[in-house]
Motif scaffolding. Sequence first.
Motif, PDB file in Angstrom:
ATOM      1  N   TRP A 179      -6.600 -13.176  15.469  1.00  0.00           N
ATOM      2  CA  TRP A 179      -7.419 -12.452  16.441  1.00  0.00           C
ATOM      3  C   TRP A 179      -7.113 -10.962  16.424  1.00  0.00           C
ATOM      4  N   PRO A 180      -8.138 -10.119  16.472  1.00  0.00           N
ATOM      5  CA  PRO A 180      -7.897  -8.676  16.553  1.00  0.00           C
ATOM      6  C   PRO A 180      -7.442  -8.300  17.967  1.00  0.00           C
ATOM      7  N   LYS A 181      -6.940  -7.105  18.115  1.00  0.00           N
ATOM      8  CA  LYS A 181      -6.548  -6.649  19.447  1.00  0.00           C
ATOM      9  C   LYS A 181      -7.772  -6.557  20.358  1.00  0.00           C
ATOM     10  N   ARG A 182      -8.887  -6.104  19.803  1.00  0.00           N
ATOM     11  CA  ARG A 182     -10.104  -5.948  20.595  1.00  0.00           C
ATOM     12  C   ARG A 182     -11.230  -6.766  19.977  1.00  0.00           C
ATOM     13  N   LEU A 183     -11.878  -7.576  20.801  1.00  0.00           N
ATOM     14  CA  LEU A 183     -13.016  -8.381  20.376  1.00  0.00           C
ATOM     15  C   LEU A 183     -14.281  -7.830  21.022  1.00  0.00           C
ATOM     16  N   ALA A 184     -15.337  -7.674  20.237  1.00  0.00           N
ATOM     17  CA  ALA A 184     -16.624  -7.219  20.768  1.00  0.00           C
ATOM     18  C   ALA A 184     -17.530  -8.414  21.028  1.00  0.00           C
ATOM     19  N   VAL A 185     -18.343  -8.323  22.074  1.00  0.00           N
ATOM     20  CA  VAL A 185     -19.306  -9.365  22.411  1.00  0.00           C
ATOM     21  C   VAL A 185     -20.701  -8.740  22.410  1.00  0.00           C
ATOM     22  N   ALA A 186     -21.619  -9.318  21.630  1.00  0.00           N
ATOM     23  CA  ALA A 186     -23.001  -8.842  21.613  1.00  0.00           C
ATOM     24  C   ALA A 186     -23.674  -9.290  22.905  1.00  0.00           C
ATOM     25  N   ASN A 187     -24.004  -8.340  23.758  1.00  0.00           N
ATOM     26  CA  ASN A 187     -24.501  -8.629  25.106  1.00  0.00           C
ATOM     27  C   ASN A 187     -25.964  -8.208  25.223  1.00  0.00           C
ATOM     28  N   SER A 188     -26.867  -9.190  25.168  1.00  0.00           N
ATOM     29  CA  SER A 188     -28.299  -8.895  25.288  1.00  0.00           C
ATOM     30  C   SER A 188     -28.759  -8.839  26.737  1.00  0.00           C
ATOM     31  N   GLY A 189     -27.932  -9.389  27.649  1.00  0.00           N
ATOM     32  CA  GLY A 189     -28.326  -9.501  29.050  1.00  0.00           C
ATOM     33  C   GLY A 189     -28.921 -10.863  29.362  1.00  0.00           C
ATOM     34  N   GLY A 190     -29.170 -11.690  28.316  1.00  0.00           N
ATOM     35  CA  GLY A 190     -29.706 -13.031  28.500  1.00  0.00           C
ATOM     36  C   GLY A 190     -28.625 -14.025  28.907  1.00  0.00           C
ATOM     37  N   PRO A 191     -28.992 -15.276  29.150  1.00  0.00           N
ATOM     38  CA  PRO A 191     -28.028 -16.267  29.638  1.00  0.00           C
ATOM     39  C   PRO A 191     -26.914 -16.589  28.639  1.00  0.00           C
ATOM     40  N   ASP A 192     -27.227 -16.617  27.347  1.00  0.00           N
ATOM     41  CA  ASP A 192     -26.234 -17.003  26.350  1.00  0.00           C
ATOM     42  C   ASP A 192     -25.099 -15.989  26.271  1.00  0.00           C
ATOM     43  N   SER A 193     -25.458 -14.727  26.107  1.00  0.00           N
ATOM     44  CA  SER A 193     -24.431 -13.697  25.992  1.00  0.00           C
ATOM     45  C   SER A 193     -23.743 -13.448  27.329  1.00  0.00           C
ATOM     46  N   THR A 194     -24.469 -13.613  28.432  1.00  0.00           N
ATOM     47  CA  THR A 194     -23.852 -13.452  29.759  1.00  0.00           C
ATOM     48  C   THR A 194     -22.784 -14.515  29.972  1.00  0.00           C
TER      49      THR A 194
ATOM     50  N   SER B  17      -8.115  -7.655  24.459  1.00  0.00           N
ATOM     51  CA  SER B  17      -9.173  -7.112  25.308  1.00  0.00           C
ATOM     52  C   SER B  17     -10.529  -7.359  24.644  1.00  0.00           C
ATOM     53  N   ILE B  18     -11.595  -7.190  25.428  1.00  0.00           N
ATOM     54  CA  ILE B  18     -12.944  -7.321  24.879  1.00  0.00           C
ATOM     55  C   ILE B  18     -13.781  -6.122  25.295  1.00  0.00           C
ATOM     56  N   VAL B  19     -14.884  -5.943  24.573  1.00  0.00           N
ATOM     57  CA  VAL B  19     -15.818  -4.880  24.899  1.00  0.00           C
ATOM     58  C   VAL B  19     -17.228  -5.425  24.717  1.00  0.00           C
ATOM     59  N   SER B  20     -18.135  -5.007  25.551  1.00  0.00           N
ATOM     60  CA  SER B  20     -19.535  -5.447  25.500  1.00  0.00           C
ATOM     61  C   SER B  20     -20.369  -4.422  24.732  1.00  0.00           C
TER      62      SER B  20
ATOM     63  N   ALA C 236     -21.424   0.355  16.097  1.00  0.00           N
ATOM     64  CA  ALA C 236     -20.738   0.292  17.393  1.00  0.00           C
ATOM     65  C   ALA C 236     -19.338  -0.280  17.235  1.00  0.00           C
ATOM     66  N   MET C 237     -19.202  -1.337  16.432  1.00  0.00           N
ATOM     67  CA  MET C 237     -17.880  -1.909  16.180  1.00  0.00           C
ATOM     68  C   MET C 237     -16.942  -0.877  15.559  1.00  0.00           C
ATOM     69  N   THR C 238     -17.482  -0.091  14.632  1.00  0.00           N
ATOM     70  CA  THR C 238     -16.683   0.948  13.986  1.00  0.00           C
ATOM     71  C   THR C 238     -16.196   1.963  15.007  1.00  0.00           C
ATOM     72  N   ALA C 239     -17.109   2.403  15.868  1.00  0.00           N
ATOM     73  CA  ALA C 239     -16.747   3.395  16.890  1.00  0.00           C
ATOM     74  C   ALA C 239     -15.727   2.847  17.878  1.00  0.00           C
ATOM     75  N   LEU C 240     -15.809   1.554  18.169  1.00  0.00           N
ATOM     76  CA  LEU C 240     -14.937   0.933  19.169  1.00  0.00           C
ATOM     77  C   LEU C 240     -13.667   0.333  18.571  1.00  0.00           C
ATOM     78  N   LYS C 241     -13.545   0.414  17.230  1.00  0.00           N
ATOM     79  CA  LYS C 241     -12.374  -0.151  16.529  1.00  0.00           C
ATOM     80  C   LYS C 241     -12.210  -1.641  16.839  1.00  0.00           C
ATOM     81  N   ALA C 242     -13.324  -2.349  16.804  1.00  0.00           N
ATOM     82  CA  ALA C 242     -13.327  -3.802  17.002  1.00  0.00           C
ATOM     83  C   ALA C 242     -13.721  -4.456  15.678  1.00  0.00           C
ATOM     84  N   SER C 243     -12.859  -5.297  15.126  1.00  0.00           N
ATOM     85  CA  SER C 243     -13.116  -5.873  13.803  1.00  0.00           C
ATOM     86  C   SER C 243     -13.796  -7.241  13.864  1.00  0.00           C
ATOM     87  N   CYS C 244     -14.074  -7.734  15.067  1.00  0.00           N
ATOM     88  CA  CYS C 244     -14.693  -9.050  15.211  1.00  0.00           C
ATOM     89  C   CYS C 244     -15.749  -8.995  16.320  1.00  0.00           C
TER      90      CYS C 244
END
Length: 539
Positions: A25-40, A62-65, A131-139
């Motif tokens: 696991w990376p230190k920071r995980l990104a979540v693709a957040n569309s605002g719909g029920p699945d990503s929410t 940690s995570i980032v949206s 966005a992942m590059t800017a946020l240093k999130a590899s996953c």
Amino acid sequence: MVYVPPITQAEFLQILQKCIPPTGWPKRLAVANSGGPDSTCLLYLMSSLIREKKGKPGLPQSIVSIHVNHKLQAAADDMANHAAKTANILSVPHFGTEIPWGSHPFPAKPVDGTPMEHHARRSRFNRLFEAMTALKASCLAFGQHADDQVETAIMRLATGSGALGASGMSPIRRWGMGGITELEFNGYEGMNRFIIRPFLEVSKDRILATCEANNLEYVTDHTNFQPDIALRNKIRAILTERLKYPNQDDTESSAPTSVSEQEAKFHKAIRKLGDEAFHTEGRAGLYDSVKRISDKVQTINLKVTNILRRTITDVEVAIALSRRIMRHISPFPYGHISAEAKGNRSGFEDLVRKVWSGGMGDDEKDTHAWCFGSHVLWSPVTLTANGRVRWRPPRSPDEKAAWLISREPPMSPTRWQQNGKVDPLTTDVTLILNKRLVAGDTARVLYDCRFLISFFVDRMPDSIKASLADPAQNASIVIEPHTKFYLPKVVLRREGYKDEVLTVAEWKMGAAWDRWKFHFRPATKGWIGVKYVRPWSHI
């Protein structure tokens, strides 16, 4: 009314273990957040789990949206605002970005009411990667679920895929180098990024139940239900209708006569999946079918990993091995379907008959070099008793017929010029190096999508720096191919001087076949490094 249980934290933790990247696991995980029920739902479960297990090993810290605003519908801004609001409520840092339609390399904005799925997906992935590059999130985690998995399987079966395609999406995969266009290409950086999909075995109704149980608000993208917008929407509409009237297709006919040829293929694919189900009908049966196909493919991939050097008698394993070999060798971007001959099932069956005839086909092994696709050349050779390779047929019982698989010879430089194009295997890196000399950092060049060449400019010899700075020498540093395997060679060219070889990549052929190893002769003071970047793993 049937009770649908929400997803518990303990269950989600167990699901997540199937998605661990090979690097951990990376230190920071990104979540693709569309605002719909699945990503929410995914953002909620992930943030809650990390908060509860904070500081414990085995999870991201940690995570980032991340939300991508397509600007393709009137509700786009509302969806973007809602995604940001949800992340804020869950105390998750949020990053929003928009697609700059019409700005290079993005295509013009699709016209309303026309199919836009292809352009939207390519552009969305570009923005997500940046966005992942800017946020240093590899996953990056996506919220696709079991219903999406069924739709993917139907789509692929309808276009002629075998078990590998019908297994749908993978819970964990390498991002890869992207596509062949500038918009899609991610280069070497994509080899160190991963995509996970934790919900692939979770039904849509359980995701909705989880949102309801935890008072999670979400928005509904109504374009998901418009068949003329995207191919997946059309499949969704057909699937919904068939499940509503399960007996409408109980004959040999695969679809009603009134539908188009494309829709008929979807009906046939749905029927095929339904026939694969064990003692279960309806949507649950389709879940079961795709899950079992996926499990079978995982087993095949494991076999390929374990028996790369053994005799193969299983057609599906041979096809999976062929695809992995081609993806490993092809100069097309790693992870793109073009590196695996676009998954052409009939083509792979033909390849298996040519390459592996033991128990899998009646054809004798082809005696000529053969390119099936992906710029990968299959050459018949002979393996001698002491492990040497000879480019001729076997001459004694101690010699074995074998295949040497390599990059297909590219067009000659003259042919490239005749076609008005630049030879991609001859790359002048002088400008890149001069810029890095000023900045004082390392220059990295992805060569032929197979080799990463690193120039550590702080170690560059003063004599070479002087040559590059002297206008009279008109000096340049060029990467060019050498040997029949088209490996990189780095040379210094100067006006009035013979080319100086700075470093050469080559295969070290030992006394035995299993001692073949890639290595390179380093440049002076080791200021140039060469690495083969295409892995053998199935991820």
